[in-house]
Design a protein around this motif. Structure first.
Motif, PDB file in Angstrom:
ATOM      1  N   THR A  46     -48.530 -86.575  -5.477  1.00  0.00           N
ATOM      2  CA  THR A  46     -47.868 -87.849  -5.725  1.00  0.00           C
ATOM      3  C   THR A  46     -48.915 -88.960  -5.708  1.00  0.00           C
ATOM      4  N   LYS A  47     -48.550 -90.108  -6.257  1.00  0.00           N
ATOM      5  CA  LYS A  47     -49.490 -91.226  -6.322  1.00  0.00           C
ATOM      6  C   LYS A  47     -48.967 -92.379  -5.485  1.00  0.00           C
ATOM      7  N   PRO A  48     -49.799 -93.080  -4.794  1.00  0.00           N
ATOM      8  CA  PRO A  48     -51.255 -92.992  -4.816  1.00  0.00           C
ATOM      9  C   PRO A  48     -51.817 -91.898  -3.908  1.00  0.00           C
ATOM     10  N   LYS A  49     -50.970 -91.286  -3.056  1.00  0.00           N
ATOM     11  CA  LYS A  49     -51.423 -90.252  -2.135  1.00  0.00           C
ATOM     12  C   LYS A  49     -50.549 -89.017  -2.273  1.00  0.00           C
ATOM     13  N   ASP A  50     -51.096 -87.861  -1.903  1.00  0.00           N
ATOM     14  CA  ASP A  50     -50.283 -86.648  -1.861  1.00  0.00           C
ATOM     15  C   ASP A  50     -49.233 -86.793  -0.765  1.00  0.00           C
ATOM     16  N   THR A  51     -48.130 -86.070  -0.918  1.00  0.00           N
ATOM     17  CA  THR A  51     -47.045 -86.089   0.063  1.00  0.00           C
ATOM     18  C   THR A  51     -46.818 -84.683   0.593  1.00  0.00           C
ATOM     19  N   ILE A  52     -46.743 -84.575   1.901  1.00  0.00           N
ATOM     20  CA  ILE A  52     -46.448 -83.304   2.555  1.00  0.00           C
ATOM     21  C   ILE A  52     -45.023 -83.387   3.081  1.00  0.00           C
ATOM     22  N   VAL A  53     -44.194 -82.427   2.670  1.00  0.00           N
ATOM     23  CA  VAL A  53     -42.803 -82.373   3.097  1.00  0.00           C
ATOM     24  C   VAL A  53     -42.636 -81.134   3.961  1.00  0.00           C
ATOM     25  N   VAL A  54     -42.102 -81.330   5.163  1.00  0.00           N
ATOM     26  CA  VAL A  54     -41.904 -80.233   6.105  1.00  0.00           C
ATOM     27  C   VAL A  54     -40.415 -80.133   6.414  1.00  0.00           C
ATOM     28  N   GLN A  55     -39.846 -78.960   6.217  1.00  0.00           N
ATOM     29  CA  GLN A  55     -38.454 -78.695   6.588  1.00  0.00           C
ATOM     30  C   GLN A  55     -38.478 -77.850   7.856  1.00  0.00           C
ATOM     31  N   VAL A  56     -37.742 -78.312   8.883  1.00  0.00           N
ATOM     32  CA  VAL A  56     -37.724 -77.655  10.181  1.00  0.00           C
ATOM     33  C   VAL A  56     -36.291 -77.315  10.560  1.00  0.00           C
ATOM     34  N   TYR A  57     -36.101 -76.140  11.106  1.00  0.00           N
ATOM     35  CA  TYR A  57     -34.808 -75.734  11.659  1.00  0.00           C
ATOM     36  C   TYR A  57     -35.042 -75.394  13.127  1.00  0.00           C
ATOM     37  N   MET A  58     -34.690 -76.322  14.015  1.00  0.00           N
ATOM     38  CA  MET A  58     -34.943 -76.143  15.445  1.00  0.00           C
ATOM     39  C   MET A  58     -33.971 -75.125  16.040  1.00  0.00           C
ATOM     40  N   PRO A  59     -34.442 -74.416  17.066  1.00  0.00           N
ATOM     41  CA  PRO A  59     -33.543 -73.498  17.774  1.00  0.00           C
ATOM     42  C   PRO A  59     -32.413 -74.283  18.449  1.00  0.00           C
ATOM     43  N   THR A  60     -31.321 -73.616  18.701  1.00  0.00           N
ATOM     44  CA  THR A  60     -30.192 -74.259  19.374  1.00  0.00           C
ATOM     45  C   THR A  60     -30.497 -74.442  20.850  1.00  0.00           C
ATOM     46  N   LEU A  61     -29.653 -75.203  21.535  1.00  0.00           N
ATOM     47  CA  LEU A  61     -29.836 -75.448  22.959  1.00  0.00           C
ATOM     48  C   LEU A  61     -29.719 -74.173  23.786  1.00  0.00           C
ATOM     49  N   ASN A  62     -29.131 -73.125  23.218  1.00  0.00           N
ATOM     50  CA  ASN A  62     -28.995 -71.851  23.928  1.00  0.00           C
ATOM     51  C   ASN A  62     -30.216 -70.956  23.783  1.00  0.00           C
ATOM     52  N   SER A  63     -31.194 -71.354  22.985  1.00  0.00           N
ATOM     53  CA  SER A  63     -32.391 -70.540  22.756  1.00  0.00           C
ATOM     54  C   SER A  63     -33.297 -70.584  23.982  1.00  0.00           C
ATOM     55  N   ASN A  64     -34.160 -69.565  24.085  1.00  0.00           N
ATOM     56  CA  ASN A  64     -35.068 -69.544  25.227  1.00  0.00           C
ATOM     57  C   ASN A  64     -36.192 -70.561  25.028  1.00  0.00           C
ATOM     58  N   ASP A  65     -36.783 -70.973  26.132  1.00  0.00           N
ATOM     59  CA  ASP A  65     -37.813 -72.023  26.101  1.00  0.00           C
ATOM     60  C   ASP A  65     -39.027 -71.633  25.281  1.00  0.00           C
ATOM     61  N   GLU A  66     -39.400 -70.363  25.283  1.00  0.00           N
ATOM     62  CA  GLU A  66     -40.568 -69.924  24.520  1.00  0.00           C
ATOM     63  C   GLU A  66     -40.376 -70.144  23.026  1.00  0.00           C
ATOM     64  N   GLU A  67     -39.190 -69.837  22.542  1.00  0.00           N
ATOM     65  CA  GLU A  67     -38.890 -70.018  21.119  1.00  0.00           C
ATOM     66  C   GLU A  67     -38.941 -71.498  20.738  1.00  0.00           C
ATOM     67  N   VAL A  68     -38.378 -72.338  21.585  1.00  0.00           N
ATOM     68  CA  VAL A  68     -38.367 -73.776  21.325  1.00  0.00           C
ATOM     69  C   VAL A  68     -39.801 -74.320  21.349  1.00  0.00           C
ATOM     70  N   GLU A  69     -40.565 -73.951  22.353  1.00  0.00           N
ATOM     71  CA  GLU A  69     -41.949 -74.434  22.467  1.00  0.00           C
ATOM     72  C   GLU A  69     -42.804 -73.983  21.290  1.00  0.00           C
ATOM     73  N   GLU A  70     -42.569 -72.768  20.795  1.00  0.00           N
ATOM     74  CA  GLU A  70     -43.325 -72.274  19.640  1.00  0.00           C
ATOM     75  C   GLU A  70     -43.092 -73.167  18.417  1.00  0.00           C
ATOM     76  N   VAL A  71     -41.851 -73.578  18.205  1.00  0.00           N
ATOM     77  CA  VAL A  71     -41.547 -74.451  17.063  1.00  0.00           C
ATOM     78  C   VAL A  71     -42.217 -75.810  17.254  1.00  0.00           C
ATOM     79  N   TYR A  72     -42.119 -76.382  18.468  1.00  0.00           N
ATOM     80  CA  TYR A  72     -42.776 -77.664  18.728  1.00  0.00           C
ATOM     81  C   TYR A  72     -44.287 -77.567  18.530  1.00  0.00           C
ATOM     82  N   GLU A  73     -44.894 -76.486  18.997  1.00  0.00           N
ATOM     83  CA  GLU A  73     -46.339 -76.306  18.838  1.00  0.00           C
ATOM     84  C   GLU A  73     -46.719 -76.231  17.365  1.00  0.00           C
ATOM     85  N   ASN A  74     -45.925 -75.535  16.566  1.00  0.00           N
ATOM     86  CA  ASN A  74     -46.205 -75.448  15.130  1.00  0.00           C
ATOM     87  C   ASN A  74     -46.071 -76.813  14.453  1.00  0.00           C
ATOM     88  N   ILE A  75     -45.070 -77.594  14.849  1.00  0.00           N
ATOM     89  CA  ILE A  75     -44.919 -78.937  14.285  1.00  0.00           C
ATOM     90  C   ILE A  75     -46.125 -79.787  14.665  1.00  0.00           C
TER      91      ILE A  75
END
Length: 159
Positions: free
Chosen positions: A71-100
């Motif tokens: 895109t102009k004048p700069k490239d655009t990075i679009v990220v789609q994220v699907y976060m784990p639900t509140l019932n998910s374990n902490d490791e799964e949630v932290e992994e998604v946050y770390e990747n973001i």
């Protein structure tokens, strides 16, 4: 209604990652979870104009996909994220946050960044969470701003 780009969560009916055209729309997606078949999966649907401007994409896992657009004048990075639900374990949630966090850290200053998706946040009497923050808002009240207490949203705003 005219939509140029649309993020999709729960693309579980697509078992594998892919990139294809359907008429005048390009669909790039991650596919369902290998650990939990029939769950997860994210994708980005673009109109013909944007579909032709894709410079590349990364299908991180069944919860995160990144598409880089010329895109102009700069490239655009679009990220789609699907976060784990509140019932998910902490490791799964932290992994998604770390990747973001990794994605945000790797975006060059001259690029636009759009992070969108399903944060699976709940607001109400039973669960008190704030969209874009960790499941327990007190996790984000780290006065020293060290990585473990910093949300991806805070990182994005202070990047």
């Amino acid at each position: 209604m005219k939509i140029d780009i649309l993020g999709i969560s729960e693309m579980r009916s697509f078992p594998k990652s892919g990139d294809f055209w359907s008429g005048d729309h390009r669909i790039i997606y991650t596919g369902a979870s290998e650990k939990k078949p029939g769950t997860g999966g994210v994708g980005i649907i673009m109109n013909k104009t944007l579909g032709k401007k894709v410079k590349g994409y990364i299908q991180y896992d069944d919860r995160i996909i990144l598409v880089k657009l010329q895109t102009k004048p700069k490239d655009t990075i679009v990220v789609q994220v699907y976060m784990p639900t509140l019932n998910s374990n902490d490791e799964e949630v932290e992994e998604v946050y770390e990747n973001i966090d990794k994605i945000i850290e790797n975006v060059k200053g001259e690029e636009n960044l759009v992070v969108m998706g399903d944060s699976n946040a709940v607001v109400g009497e039973e669960k008190k969470t704030i969209p874009g923050l960790r499941r327990d808002p007190s996790d984000d009240l780290d006065a020293s701003s060290k990585r473990p207490g910093r949300s991806p949203l805070a990182a994005l705003l202070h990047h």
